[in-house]
Design a protein around this motif. Structure first.
Motif, PDB file in Angstrom:
ATOM      1  N   THR A  52      41.805  34.099  40.279  1.00  0.00           N
ATOM      2  CA  THR A  52      41.037  34.222  41.522  1.00  0.00           C
ATOM      3  C   THR A  52      41.821  34.998  42.564  1.00  0.00           C
ATOM      4  OG1 THR A  52      41.803  32.030  42.235  1.00  0.00           O
ATOM      5  CG2 THR A  52      39.652  32.148  41.148  1.00  0.00           C
ATOM      6  N   ALA A  55      41.302  38.542  41.660  1.00  0.00           N
ATOM      7  CA  ALA A  55      39.925  38.910  42.024  1.00  0.00           C
ATOM      8  C   ALA A  55      39.834  39.192  43.519  1.00  0.00           C
ATOM      9  CB  ALA A  55      38.953  37.797  41.633  1.00  0.00           C
ATOM     10  N   GLU A  59      38.809  42.724  45.344  1.00  0.00           N
ATOM     11  CA  GLU A  59      37.756  42.823  46.363  1.00  0.00           C
ATOM     12  C   GLU A  59      38.286  43.492  47.632  1.00  0.00           C
ATOM     13  OE1 GLU A  59      34.182  42.483  48.474  1.00  0.00           O
ATOM     14  OE2 GLU A  59      34.663  42.557  46.348  1.00  0.00           O
ATOM     15  N   ASP A 111      35.203  46.742  41.990  1.00  0.00           N
ATOM     16  CA  ASP A 111      34.046  45.857  42.045  1.00  0.00           C
ATOM     17  C   ASP A 111      33.858  45.153  40.708  1.00  0.00           C
ATOM     18  OD1 ASP A 111      31.824  44.746  43.444  1.00  0.00           O
ATOM     19  OD2 ASP A 111      30.496  46.114  42.369  1.00  0.00           O
ATOM     20  N   HIS A 112      33.989  45.907  39.620  1.00  0.00           N
ATOM     21  CA  HIS A 112      33.877  45.338  38.279  1.00  0.00           C
ATOM     22  C   HIS A 112      34.991  44.312  38.028  1.00  0.00           C
ATOM     23  CE1 HIS A 112      33.331  45.033  33.960  1.00  0.00           C
ATOM     24  NE2 HIS A 112      34.604  45.333  33.815  1.00  0.00           N
ATOM     25  N   HIS A 114      36.697  42.596  40.198  1.00  0.00           N
ATOM     26  CA  HIS A 114      36.505  41.412  41.042  1.00  0.00           C
ATOM     27  C   HIS A 114      35.642  40.383  40.320  1.00  0.00           C
ATOM     28  CE1 HIS A 114      34.104  39.212  44.141  1.00  0.00           C
ATOM     29  NE2 HIS A 114      35.326  38.896  44.516  1.00  0.00           N
ATOM     30  N   GLY A 115      34.529  40.827  39.777  1.00  0.00           N
ATOM     31  CA  GLY A 115      33.636  39.908  39.060  1.00  0.00           C
ATOM     32  C   GLY A 115      34.252  39.364  37.787  1.00  0.00           C
ATOM     33  N   THR A 116      34.883  40.234  37.014  1.00  0.00           N
ATOM     34  CA  THR A 116      35.467  39.827  35.737  1.00  0.00           C
ATOM     35  C   THR A 116      36.611  38.841  35.938  1.00  0.00           C
ATOM     36  OG1 THR A 116      34.851  41.938  34.741  1.00  0.00           O
ATOM     37  CG2 THR A 116      36.564  40.674  33.628  1.00  0.00           C
ATOM     38  N   GLN A 119      35.304  35.394  37.107  1.00  0.00           N
ATOM     39  CA  GLN A 119      34.696  34.633  36.011  1.00  0.00           C
ATOM     40  C   GLN A 119      35.755  34.099  35.051  1.00  0.00           C
ATOM     41  OE1 GLN A 119      31.583  33.557  35.395  1.00  0.00           O
ATOM     42  NE2 GLN A 119      31.159  34.290  37.451  1.00  0.00           N
TER      43      GLN A 119
END
Length: 148
Positions: A52, A55, A59, A111-112, A114-116, A119
Motif C-alpha cells: 500500500t 501504491a 499515485e 495509474d496502473h 497504483h491499482g495493482t 490490490q
C-alpha cells in the motif's frame, strides 16, 4: 549412538518444543500476529504495508506527472507570439509531442501500478486468514502424538 539414547533425545526435543503451525501473520485469535522470531511464533510476517505504501507513491507520481503534463501543454500555448523564426521555437515545437507522449505513458503506468499494488496488499492481508481457515477445517484422526 545407542537406540535408547536416540529415543531419549527425541523425547527431550519433543517435550522442549511443542509442534505447531502458524501461518505468517494469521494469529490464533483471528487477528494479525507480530513477528516473534525465536519464540515459537511466526518468523515471516507479510503485511500489506509495503504494497500500500508503494501504491501511494505510484499515485503521488501519477498526480505530479499529470501536473507536469498540464504545465507543458500550457507553456506550449505561449510559444509562437513574437518568437516565430527562432531555432528554439522550432525545436520546442518538435520535441513537445514526444515529451507529451512520454509523460502520458509514465502517468498511465503509475495509474496502473497504483491499482495493482493496492490490490496486492489487500490480497496479502486476506490470504493468510483464508489458508488458516482451510487448514483448520481439515480433520486428521491419525495425527502423530507430537502433533496433538
Amino acid at each position: 549412538m545407542a537406540w535408547d539414547e536416540w529415543e531419549q533425545l527425541k523425547s527431550h526435543a519433543a517435550d522442549k518444543h511443542a509442534a505447531h503451525m502458524q501461518l505468517n501473520s494469521a494469529s490464533v485469535d483471528g487477528g494479525y500476529s507480530t513477528p516473534t522470531t525465536g519464540s515459537g511464533g511466526p518468523d515471516l510476517l507479510i503485511t500489506d504495508t509495503p504494497w500500500t505504501g508503494a501504491a501511494r507513491v505510484a499515485e503521488e507520481l501519477r498526480t505530479s506527472t499529470q501536473d507536469g503534463l498540464t504545465a507543458l501543454k500550457k507553456s506550449a500555448d505561449g510559444i509562437g507570439g513574437g518568437t516565430e523564426g527562432f531555432d528554439c521555437t522550432v525545436a520546442l515545437k518538435e520535441i513537445q509531442p514526444t515529451w507529451e507522449a512520454r509523460l502520458t505513458a509514465v502517468r498511465d503506468e503509475c495509474d496502473h501500478l497504483h491499482g495493482t499494488l493496492g490490490q496486492t496488499g489487500k490480497k496479502f492481508g486476506e490470504v493468510d486468514h483464508g489458508v488458516k481457515d482451510e487448514v483448520g477445517g481439515v480433520h486428521n484422526p491419525n495425527k502423530p502424538g507430537w502433533a496433538r
